[in-house]
Write a protein that holds these residues in place. Sequence first.
Motif, PDB file in Angstrom:
ATOM      1  N   UNK A   1      -6.720   9.141  -3.084  1.00 43.87           N
ATOM      2  CA  UNK A   1      -7.510   8.014  -2.580  1.00 43.87           C
ATOM      3  C   UNK A   1      -6.777   7.279  -1.473  1.00 43.87           C
ATOM      4  N   UNK A   2      -7.540   6.752  -0.554  1.00 40.47           N
ATOM      5  CA  UNK A   2      -7.052   5.720   0.359  1.00 40.47           C
ATOM      6  C   UNK A   2      -7.169   4.424  -0.438  1.00 40.47           C
ATOM      7  N   UNK A   3      -6.081   3.699  -0.620  1.00 39.85           N
ATOM      8  CA  UNK A   3      -6.096   2.566  -1.547  1.00 39.85           C
ATOM      9  C   UNK A   3      -5.795   1.263  -0.810  1.00 39.85           C
ATOM     10  N   UNK A   4      -6.681   0.294  -0.981  1.00 37.97           N
ATOM     11  CA  UNK A   4      -6.452  -1.072  -0.496  1.00 37.97           C
ATOM     12  C   UNK A   4      -6.190  -1.929  -1.724  1.00 37.97           C
ATOM     13  N   UNK A   5      -4.943  -2.274  -1.960  1.00 38.72           N
ATOM     14  CA  UNK A   5      -4.593  -3.004  -3.180  1.00 38.72           C
ATOM     15  C   UNK A   5      -4.908  -4.485  -3.089  1.00 38.72           C
ATOM     16  N   UNK A   6      -5.012  -5.039  -1.883  1.00 33.57           N
ATOM     17  CA  UNK A   6      -5.141  -6.482  -1.658  1.00 33.57           C
ATOM     18  C   UNK A   6      -3.978  -7.256  -2.263  1.00 33.57           C
ATOM     19  N   UNK A   7      -2.855  -6.580  -2.447  1.00 40.32           N
ATOM     20  CA  UNK A   7      -1.705  -7.154  -3.134  1.00 40.32           C
ATOM     21  C   UNK A   7      -0.513  -7.222  -2.180  1.00 40.32           C
ATOM     22  N   UNK A   8       0.020  -8.399  -1.984  1.00 46.36           N
ATOM     23  CA  UNK A   8       1.160  -8.570  -1.088  1.00 46.36           C
ATOM     24  C   UNK A   8       2.381  -7.796  -1.552  1.00 46.36           C
ATOM     25  N   UNK A   9       2.459  -7.508  -2.852  1.00 42.09           N
ATOM     26  CA  UNK A   9       3.620  -6.799  -3.378  1.00 42.09           C
ATOM     27  C   UNK A   9       3.598  -5.313  -3.049  1.00 42.09           C
ATOM     28  N   UNK A  10       2.486  -4.831  -2.458  1.00 38.15           N
ATOM     29  CA  UNK A  10       2.418  -3.413  -2.122  1.00 38.15           C
ATOM     30  C   UNK A  10       3.544  -3.014  -1.181  1.00 38.15           C
ATOM     31  N   UNK A  11       4.033  -3.959  -0.375  1.00 41.01           N
ATOM     32  CA  UNK A  11       5.089  -3.639   0.585  1.00 41.01           C
ATOM     33  C   UNK A  11       6.366  -3.180  -0.102  1.00 41.01           C
ATOM     34  N   UNK A  12       6.521  -3.490  -1.380  1.00 46.44           N
ATOM     35  CA  UNK A  12       7.725  -3.090  -2.086  1.00 46.44           C
ATOM     36  C   UNK A  12       7.580  -1.722  -2.749  1.00 46.44           C
ATOM     37  N   UNK A  13       6.370  -1.134  -2.682  1.00 48.15           N
ATOM     38  CA  UNK A  13       6.164   0.175  -3.278  1.00 48.15           C
ATOM     39  C   UNK A  13       6.873   1.255  -2.468  1.00 48.15           C
ATOM     40  N   UNK A  14       7.338   2.286  -3.159  1.00 50.29           N
ATOM     41  CA  UNK A  14       7.907   3.434  -2.459  1.00 50.29           C
ATOM     42  C   UNK A  14       6.761   4.269  -1.915  1.00 50.29           C
ATOM     43  N   UNK A  15       6.574   4.253  -0.646  1.00 50.01           N
ATOM     44  CA  UNK A  15       5.533   5.067  -0.054  1.00 50.01           C
ATOM     45  C   UNK A  15       5.876   5.383   1.380  1.00 50.01           C
ATOM     46  N   UNK A  16       5.759   6.666   1.691  1.00 47.92           N
ATOM     47  CA  UNK A  16       5.955   7.086   3.077  1.00 47.92           C
ATOM     48  C   UNK A  16       4.651   6.981   3.849  1.00 47.92           C
TER      49      UNK A  16
END
Length: 414
Positions: free
Chosen positions: A8-23
């Motif tokens: 999925x293309x995911x829009x979390x609307x969550x500011x904490x997403x920036x801390x996720x490990x993702x390339x």
Amino acid sequence: MQTLITNAEIATLDAHTSSMKTAARYSNPLGLFSNGYLLARNDQIKSIGPMADLPPHLVDDPSIDHIDAQGRLLTPALIDCHTHIVHGGNRAREFEMRLNGASYTEIANAGGGIVSTVSATRAMSVADLVRSALPRVDALLKEGVSVIEVKSGYGLDRDTELRMLQAARLLAVERPVRIVTSFLGAHAMPADFRGSPEDYIANICIPALLAAHEEGLVDAVDGFCESIAFSAEQLAPLFAKAQELGLPVKLHAEQLSRCGGSLLAAKHEACSVDHVEYANEEDVLALAKAGSVAVLLPGAFYTLRETQKPPVDLFRTYKVPMALATDANPGSSPLTSILIAMNMSCTLFGLTPAEALAGTTRNAAKALGLDDTGILRSGMRADLALWDVEQPAELAYRIGLNPLYLRLFAGQRK
């Protein structure tokens, strides 16, 4: 019960997403990343992240409901945080009157407007009110909505206000939806009440609130602060009583004129102040300090053919969160499409598509005082919407096309 959404293309609307490990690509403010997965267990999000972090055995587990998104967009389910969806009758005649030149105020002063819906609503039983509201509820659910705020306010007496709130609660029994109720006894002065506004608040409105609270029917207290309704001073005792009962407050304010409602709401740290077309910098600063959300209602602006736009730039400057909603009601906003409300907020008020999506998810949840929905994060409710679109902006871009592929409520397909 477990549900797994992959690819999925995911829009979390969550500011904490920036801390996720993702390339994968990440961009504020939507917390957007590509090629992701979400695992829901029972009614909560268990984990979320890039496909590279998904344990392989989950894909082949026959006990898990596996949904291959095939690149579709996954967002939190939408939230309609301001509706009057439970009511009797309709006001199509007033629609004609407006087109013939009558203003909202002129219609109200002639006995129309809110008061004209009261007699129809008073004549209906709880079952009648539920049956009448369900088609409007269904229209919202088909567009990915999981939470609907429902106001009373078309009874203007104890018994009808209670019946409206009872009907609102039953909507969540009849449909897979979460209902948040607001007591709006201070919506208008009933035609059959001959006392002053102060007497109505003291002798009708507050006793009705107490009865509704005793039955567990009230999540928040609302009022209509306007020249055709109640002044800030007249509403103050109602808000004081709400505070005494431990109930949060909301307020219709600054819709047709500036009446000081925003300042009253800010004093009581209101969850939200709604309409706010005539709010000025003093009002916006007060809302910012109070932590209140500005709820924009483009359906009413459109239907009433208003020209005074809400001060969107001031809300941005002072970082007041902006939510938006349908304001679904029989008179000033007969709108039951949250997607069209999103488009209207962009076209009429100048919101960006990202602000419109935040306004119907993260900020709408804040406007209702909900802290378990509106973003995608482990531990939050698994109320989800999967969209057949390539990018989030499409949700606010098209008019009259519903791209919802699948809605999940409490982790299950609905």
